[in-house]
Structure formats: structure tokens, C-alpha cells
Write an enzyme that holds these catalytic residues in place. Structure first.
Site, short mmCIF file in Angstrom:
data_model
loop_
_atom_site.label_atom_id
_atom_site.label_comp_id
_atom_site.label_asym_id
_atom_site.label_seq_id
_atom_site.Cartn_x
_atom_site.Cartn_y
_atom_site.Cartn_z
N LYS A 110 0.83 -1.20 0.00
CA LYS A 110 0.00 0.00 0.00
C LYS A 110 0.87 1.25 0.00
CE LYS A 110 -1.67 1.84 3.69
NZ LYS A 110 -2.39 2.11 4.95
N ASP A 133 -6.48 1.13 1.30
CA ASP A 133 -6.42 1.45 2.72
C ASP A 133 -7.72 0.99 3.37
OD1 ASP A 133 -8.32 3.31 1.98
OD2 ASP A 133 -7.44 4.94 3.15
#
Length: 229
Positions: free
Chosen positions: A126, A145
């Protein structure tokens, strides 16, 4: 309860179009002025609000301006400098380690590949995706997220729970040119309307398309209902 669509592809297209209208200026909310600052800010943002990170980084970036500054930092002092950030002790170690690797292996530069970025302490896929997209203009994937994870499941775009699996699902449903944008659209909507604990379905622009709408529905928000493949 929202309308059932024929496919997840249709749902993804509709969701993207409607969120683009609702949040035309959606973008990253972390403050930074170069790639190193971006990398540091994203590492600090793990399990911490962007607002808190933005409150902390002005003084931090003034004190630590190069990878060598982080590499040579006293770890206890660095932890003190980011006090208030979630897991500040651990993240101080990450930042020092990042500085050391950037100095030793990358000539003091933030690398531009997924493999090199994820080799850095505290950097997962991420974080690497954010740095690639906003630091190097390289869109290799979708940043998943907690907002993207929550909304993609509520909207029926995936049944998966792991971020990596959700990313794969979204990459199949969303055109590559929208991979970066879809993250910011989901984050904006997740913060403003579709919050984790109290989603405001009444004022949601996607309510009529959402299988997890709470209006006249008892559907589990965590999963929603199945959509036709």
C-alpha cells in the site's frame, strides 16, 4: 436496499462516475514537497490519521531533510520528534532504517520500483503504491487502505477481506487510468459519508446502487450481498 446490478463491472463504472461528480477534487491529503517527505509521511500514516501526520511533519521535515539525516539520527530522539504518531517508537526505527538503506543502496534517492520500495522497513505494498503514484507518476496498482477496503466490500465490488486480494479485484473492474483516482474517491466518500461506524445512507449519492444500504434493509454492512459475476 439498493438496486441490484447485472455485474460488478457495471457497479464499478457507476460508482466511479457518481463519486467523480461528488468529489471532483479528490486527491492525497498528506502534505509533502518531495519524494522523501512523501515516503516518510506515508510510513507515519499507517494506523494513524492523515491530520495527525500533517500536524507532525512540518517540524520533522525541517529537522530531517535528507536520508542521511534519518540514517544518522538518534532513534530515541527521532521517536520523540514523532511523538503523538501511532506506534512512534516502531516508526522511528523504520525511518532510521529507511534512511540507512537509501544512503547505502540507492544513492540517497527514493527508489521507483515496487520491489525496492517494499524492501524498506515499514513499507508494504500500500505504501509503495502511494509513493510510486504520487512520487514517480507510476501507477502499478490500487492503493487499498481501510476506506477502500470497507467501501469496496459494502458496494459489492469484492467479497475478499485481504487488501492484496481486494486490489486484484479492483484492478479487474476499474480501468487502469482510474486506479489512482478510485482510491481518493473512496477515501473522500468514506470520510464524508460512508464511515466505519455510522454510514450516512440517507445522504449517500450511491444509496440506490448500494447492496449494503441500511435504508429498509438488514443486510450486513461488512459483506453486503452477492453480485452476479
Amino acid at each position: 436496499m439498493g438496486t441490484r446490478l447485472d455485474s460488478r463491472e457495471d457497479q464499478a463504472e457507476t460508482v466511479t462516475d457518481q463519486l467523480q461528480e461528488a468529489y471532483p477534487d479528490a486527491t492525497i491529503s498528506l502534505n509533502f514537497s518531495n519524494r522523501l517527505e512523501l515516503l516518510v509521511a506515508v510510513v507515519l500514516s499507517a494506523q494513524c490519521t492523515d491530520e495527525r501526520v500533517n500536524e507532525t511533519t512540518p517540524d520533522l521535515f525541517e529537522t530531517y531533510q535528507t536520508p542521511a539525516d534519518y540514517a544518522g539520527a538518534d532513534e530515541e530522539q527521532l521517536a520523540e520528534d514523532i511523538y503523538g504518531i501511532t506506534f512512534h517508537n516502531n516508526k522511528a526505527g523504520y525511518l532510521k532504517g529507511i534512511g540507512e538503506i537509501l544512503v547505502d543502496d540507492h544513492d540517497g534517492q527514493v527508489p521507483d520500483t515496487m520491489d525496492a520500495l517494499t524492501d524498506l522497513p515499514g513499507v508494504g505494498r500500500k505504501t509503495a503504491n502511494v509513493v510510486l503514484q504520487h512520487g514517480h507518476d507510476v501507477v502499478e496498482g490500487v492503493v487499498v487502505d481501510t476506506h477502500v477496503q470497507r467501501l469496496s466490500r459494502r458496494l459489492g465490488l469484492t467479497d475478499n477481506e485481504r487488501p492484496e486480494a481486494i486490489e486484484e479485484d479492483l484492478q479487474e473492474l476499474v480501468p487502469q487510468e482510474a486506479w489512482q483516482e478510485i482510491t481518493h474517491l473512496f477515501i473522500s466518500h468514506g470520510r464524508a459519508v460512508c464511515t466505519a461506524r455510522s454510514p450516512d445512507c440517507t445522504d449517500c449519492c450511491l444509496e440506490d446502487r448500494c447492496p449494503s444500504s441500511q435504508l429498509d434493509s438488514d443486510i450486513d454492512l461488512a459483506s453486503g450481498e452477492q453480485w452476479d459475476a
